[in-house]
Design a protein around this motif. Structure first.
Motif, PDB file in Angstrom:
ATOM      1  N   VAL A  10       0.850  -1.186   0.000  1.00 56.78           N
ATOM      2  CA  VAL A  10       0.000   0.000   0.000  1.00 56.78           C
ATOM      3  C   VAL A  10       0.885   1.235   0.000  1.00 56.78           C
ATOM      4  CG1 VAL A  10      -1.780   1.302   1.230  1.00 56.78           C
ATOM      5  CG2 VAL A  10      -1.829  -1.205   1.273  1.00 56.78           C
ATOM      6  N   THR A  11       0.647   2.149  -0.936  1.00 55.93           N
ATOM      7  CA  THR A  11       1.363   3.427  -0.923  1.00 55.93           C
ATOM      8  C   THR A  11       0.407   4.503  -0.427  1.00 55.93           C
ATOM      9  OG1 THR A  11       0.792   4.153  -3.173  1.00 55.93           O
ATOM     10  CG2 THR A  11       2.675   2.657  -2.941  1.00 55.93           C
ATOM     11  N   ALA A  12       0.929   5.485   0.299  1.00 55.22           N
ATOM     12  CA  ALA A  12       0.044   6.486   0.914  1.00 55.22           C
ATOM     13  C   ALA A  12       0.775   7.801   1.161  1.00 55.22           C
ATOM     14  CB  ALA A  12      -0.512   5.956   2.236  1.00 55.22           C
ATOM     15  N   SER A  35      -3.932   4.584   4.932  1.00 57.68           N
ATOM     16  CA  SER A  35      -3.775   3.906   6.222  1.00 57.68           C
ATOM     17  C   SER A  35      -4.977   3.029   6.540  1.00 57.68           C
ATOM     18  CB  SER A  35      -3.562   4.937   7.341  1.00 57.68           C
ATOM     19  OG  SER A  35      -4.762   5.616   7.667  1.00 57.68           O
ATOM     20  N   LEU A  36      -6.168   3.489   6.165  1.00 60.35           N
ATOM     21  CA  LEU A  36      -7.372   2.692   6.396  1.00 60.35           C
ATOM     22  C   LEU A  36      -7.403   1.455   5.504  1.00 60.35           C
ATOM     23  CD1 LEU A  36     -10.066   5.525   6.702  1.00 60.35           C
ATOM     24  CD2 LEU A  36      -9.081   4.145   8.558  1.00 60.35           C
ATOM     25  N   ILE A  48       1.300  -6.694   5.203  1.00 60.20           N
ATOM     26  CA  ILE A  48       1.300  -5.357   4.602  1.00 60.20           C
ATOM     27  C   ILE A  48       2.698  -4.751   4.552  1.00 60.20           C
ATOM     28  CG2 ILE A  48       0.376  -3.016   4.740  1.00 60.20           C
ATOM     29  CD1 ILE A  48      -1.719  -5.160   4.195  1.00 60.20           C
ATOM     30  N   THR A  49       3.063  -4.278   3.374  1.00 64.15           N
ATOM     31  CA  THR A  49       4.205  -3.373   3.223  1.00 64.15           C
ATOM     32  C   THR A  49       3.622  -1.993   2.974  1.00 64.15           C
ATOM     33  OG1 THR A  49       5.669  -5.086   2.324  1.00 64.15           O
ATOM     34  CG2 THR A  49       6.238  -2.791   1.868  1.00 64.15           C
ATOM     35  N   TYR A  50       3.952  -1.053   3.837  1.00 60.89           N
ATOM     36  CA  TYR A  50       3.372   0.295   3.785  1.00 60.89           C
ATOM     37  C   TYR A  50       4.443   1.260   3.323  1.00 60.89           C
ATOM     38  CZ  TYR A  50       0.246   4.098   5.327  1.00 60.89           C
ATOM     39  OH  TYR A  50      -0.596   5.185   5.384  1.00 60.89           O
ATOM     40  N   LEU A  51       4.324   1.706   2.085  1.00 58.60           N
ATOM     41  CA  LEU A  51       5.269   2.644   1.479  1.00 58.60           C
ATOM     42  C   LEU A  51       4.622   4.022   1.512  1.00 58.60           C
ATOM     43  CD1 LEU A  51       7.783   3.428  -0.163  1.00 58.60           C
ATOM     44  CD2 LEU A  51       6.626   2.559  -2.211  1.00 58.60           C
ATOM     45  N   CYS A  52       5.170   4.921   2.327  1.00 56.94           N
ATOM     46  CA  CYS A  52       4.452   6.165   2.574  1.00 56.94           C
ATOM     47  C   CYS A  52       5.373   7.384   2.583  1.00 56.94           C
ATOM     48  CB  CYS A  52       3.699   6.093   3.906  1.00 56.94           C
ATOM     49  SG  CYS A  52       4.768   5.946   5.360  1.00 56.94           S
ATOM     50  N   ALA A  53       4.744   8.550   2.459  1.00 53.21           N
ATOM     51  CA  ALA A  53       5.459   9.810   2.605  1.00 53.21           C
ATOM     52  C   ALA A  53       5.832  10.016   4.066  1.00 53.21           C
ATOM     53  CB  ALA A  53       4.581  10.957   2.121  1.00 53.21           C
ATOM     54  N   ASP A  89       0.750  -9.886  -4.053  1.00 54.08           N
ATOM     55  CA  ASP A  89      -0.514 -10.305  -4.663  1.00 54.08           C
ATOM     56  C   ASP A  89      -1.294  -9.091  -5.149  1.00 54.08           C
ATOM     57  OD1 ASP A  89      -0.524 -13.259  -4.037  1.00 54.08           O
ATOM     58  OD2 ASP A  89      -0.342 -12.456  -2.000  1.00 54.08           O
ATOM     59  N   CYS A  90      -1.129  -7.974  -4.442  1.00 53.95           N
ATOM     60  CA  CYS A  90      -1.883  -6.759  -4.774  1.00 53.95           C
ATOM     61  C   CYS A  90      -1.062  -5.533  -4.416  1.00 53.95           C
ATOM     62  CB  CYS A  90      -3.209  -6.752  -4.008  1.00 53.95           C
ATOM     63  SG  CYS A  90      -4.199  -5.248  -4.232  1.00 53.95           S
ATOM     64  N   VAL A  91      -1.150  -4.506  -5.250  1.00 59.47           N
ATOM     65  CA  VAL A  91      -0.561  -3.202  -4.960  1.00 59.47           C
ATOM     66  C   VAL A  91      -1.688  -2.174  -4.988  1.00 59.47           C
ATOM     67  CG1 VAL A  91       1.058  -1.414  -5.665  1.00 59.47           C
ATOM     68  CG2 VAL A  91       1.668  -3.825  -5.970  1.00 59.47           C
ATOM     69  N   VAL A  92      -1.889  -1.479  -3.868  1.00 58.50           N
ATOM     70  CA  VAL A  92      -2.877  -0.407  -3.783  1.00 58.50           C
ATOM     71  C   VAL A  92      -2.102   0.906  -3.789  1.00 58.50           C
ATOM     72  CG1 VAL A  92      -4.799   0.588  -2.497  1.00 58.50           C
ATOM     73  CG2 VAL A  92      -4.423  -1.889  -2.455  1.00 58.50           C
ATOM     74  N   HIS A  93      -2.117   1.571  -4.931  1.00 63.03           N
ATOM     75  CA  HIS A  93      -1.281   2.765  -5.107  1.00 63.03           C
ATOM     76  C   HIS A  93      -2.120   4.020  -4.861  1.00 63.03           C
ATOM     77  CE1 HIS A  93       1.974   5.225  -6.366  1.00 63.03           C
ATOM     78  NE2 HIS A  93       1.480   5.538  -7.555  1.00 63.03           N
ATOM     79  N   SER A  94      -2.298   4.359  -3.573  1.00 68.16           N
ATOM     80  CA  SER A  94      -3.118   5.521  -3.212  1.00 68.16           C
ATOM     81  C   SER A  94      -2.295   6.787  -3.004  1.00 68.16           C
ATOM     82  CB  SER A  94      -3.926   5.226  -1.939  1.00 68.16           C
ATOM     83  OG  SER A  94      -3.080   5.135  -0.801  1.00 68.16           O
ATOM     84  N   MET A  95      -0.978   6.694  -3.104  1.00 70.17           N
ATOM     85  CA  MET A  95      -0.126   7.860  -2.871  1.00 70.17           C
ATOM     86  C   MET A  95      -0.397   8.968  -3.881  1.00 70.17           C
ATOM     87  SD  MET A  95       4.047   8.035  -2.611  1.00 70.17           S
ATOM     88  CE  MET A  95       4.115   7.342  -0.960  1.00 70.17           C
ATOM     89  N   ALA A  96      -0.444  10.208  -3.390  1.00 64.74           N
ATOM     90  CA  ALA A  96      -0.603  11.382  -4.254  1.00 64.74           C
ATOM     91  C   ALA A  96       0.794  11.839  -4.676  1.00 64.74           C
ATOM     92  CB  ALA A  96      -1.337  12.490  -3.510  1.00 64.74           C
ATOM     93  N   VAL A  97       1.180  11.482  -5.880  1.00 61.60           N
ATOM     94  CA  VAL A  97       2.541  11.721  -6.352  1.00 61.60           C
ATOM     95  C   VAL A  97       2.609  13.044  -7.114  1.00 61.60           C
ATOM     96  CG1 VAL A  97       4.469  10.779  -7.669  1.00 61.60           C
ATOM     97  CG2 VAL A  97       2.826   9.227  -6.579  1.00 61.60           C
ATOM     98  N   SER A  98       3.586  13.869  -6.780  1.00 65.46           N
ATOM     99  CA  SER A  98       3.770  15.149  -7.462  1.00 65.46           C
ATOM    100  C   SER A  98       4.008  14.916  -8.950  1.00 65.46           C
ATOM    101  CB  SER A  98       4.953  15.906  -6.868  1.00 65.46           C
ATOM    102  OG  SER A  98       4.774  16.131  -5.494  1.00 65.46           O
ATOM    103  N   ASP A  99       3.334  15.678  -9.780  1.00 65.02           N
ATOM    104  CA  ASP A  99       3.514  15.567 -11.230  1.00 65.02           C
ATOM    105  C   ASP A  99       4.764  16.300 -11.710  1.00 65.02           C
ATOM    106  OD1 ASP A  99       1.171  14.043 -11.773  1.00 65.02           O
ATOM    107  OD2 ASP A  99      -0.031  15.857 -11.542  1.00 65.02           O
TER     108      ASP A  99
END
Length: 253
Positions: A10-12, A35-36, A48-53, A89-99
């Motif tokens: 999960v990215t956040a 996070s939710l 869970i692997t939590y990749l976050c800012a 198995d799954c990647v949930v890419h919810s991170m808001a990445v700067s363009d």
């Protein structure tokens, strides 16, 4: 409700792009929704692997692994490393990445001088303007003095991290996120369908900024067959994503 030990990344949160050593540009993402989502999967037995800012909200249930990044460039590098060293198995890419990320600052005088040189040479093409910007930009290495007066900020596009996910792990189920502002549902769905086609997403969470608050969060979940779910809160979104992913993968909840 167990998800049989799924491995989920999960990215956040929102990335931060430095202008100088004390200033930066970022976005409003807190990482709360990510996070939710992580908590929902963890409660179901997923690893869970939590990749976050750096400033992102952390899950209440401690992930198996937490990795923090700062910028979009760091995200791309770290994401590649994670995808090469571990199967998800799954990647949930919810991170808001700067363009965009700053490449330097320019004074009005410096830009005018650089442009004038190219005008006198008869070379004021888009490429010449780009060259002028690059030659006049001051690298953002230390604090910019407040005596600088008017400044221009030079930006360049950041790498699209989502594009590498299916390239590195073709079998992972990718959940992408699409945020627009002030559009109707048809336009939102069209944008989500584009993200599915471009990046191989299994699902895309589509939302409009006007429907987002501290806890309320209007969103629809788009799959290859169309809209597969709707939600009104962040908690409902997290549950919806969890249930749809488990159903798609074939795991009982």
């Amino acid at each position: 409700m167990q998800s049989n030990g799924l491995s989920v990344l999960v990215t956040a949160g929102g990335t931060i792009e430095d202008i100088d050593t004390v200033r930066s540009i970022t976005n409003h993402s807190t990482g709360r929704l990510g996070s939710l989502v992580a908590d929902e999967f963890a409660a179901g037995g997923a690893r869970i692997t939590y990749l976050c800012a750096e400033s992102a909200v952390r899950p209440q249930l401690p992930p198996e692994r937490t990795v923090t990044i700062r910028s979009a460039g760091q995200l791309a590098q770290t994401l590649e490393c994670l995808l090469r060293e571990q199967r998800f198995d799954c990647v949930v890419h919810s991170m808001a990445v700067s363009d965009f990320t700053p490449t330097g600052v320019l004074t009005i005088e410096g830009l005018a001088s650089a442009l004038q040189q190219r005008i006198s040479g008869g070379r004021l093409s888009p490429e010449a303007v780009s060259e002028a910007l690059a030659s006049a930009a001051l690298a953002p290495q230390k604090k910019i003095t407040s005596r600088s007066g008017q400044l221009l900020l030079a930006l360049e596009q950041t790498p699209k991290a989502i594009g590498m996910i299916k390239a590195l792990q073709p079998d992972t189920l990718l959940v992408g996120f699409k945020l627009l502002s002030g559009v109707g549902e048809d336009e939102l769905v069209t944008a989500g369908q584009g993200l599915i086609r471009q990046n191989g997403c299994g699902f895309v969470l589509c939302n409009d900024l006007s429907g987002i608050g501290p806890e309320e969060h209007e969103a629809l979940l788009l799959g290859n067959s169309g809209v597969v779910g709707r939600a009104q809160t962040k908690a409902e979104i997290a549950r919806m994503i969890f249930e749809q992913v488990c159903e798609e993968i074939g795991v009982q909840t």
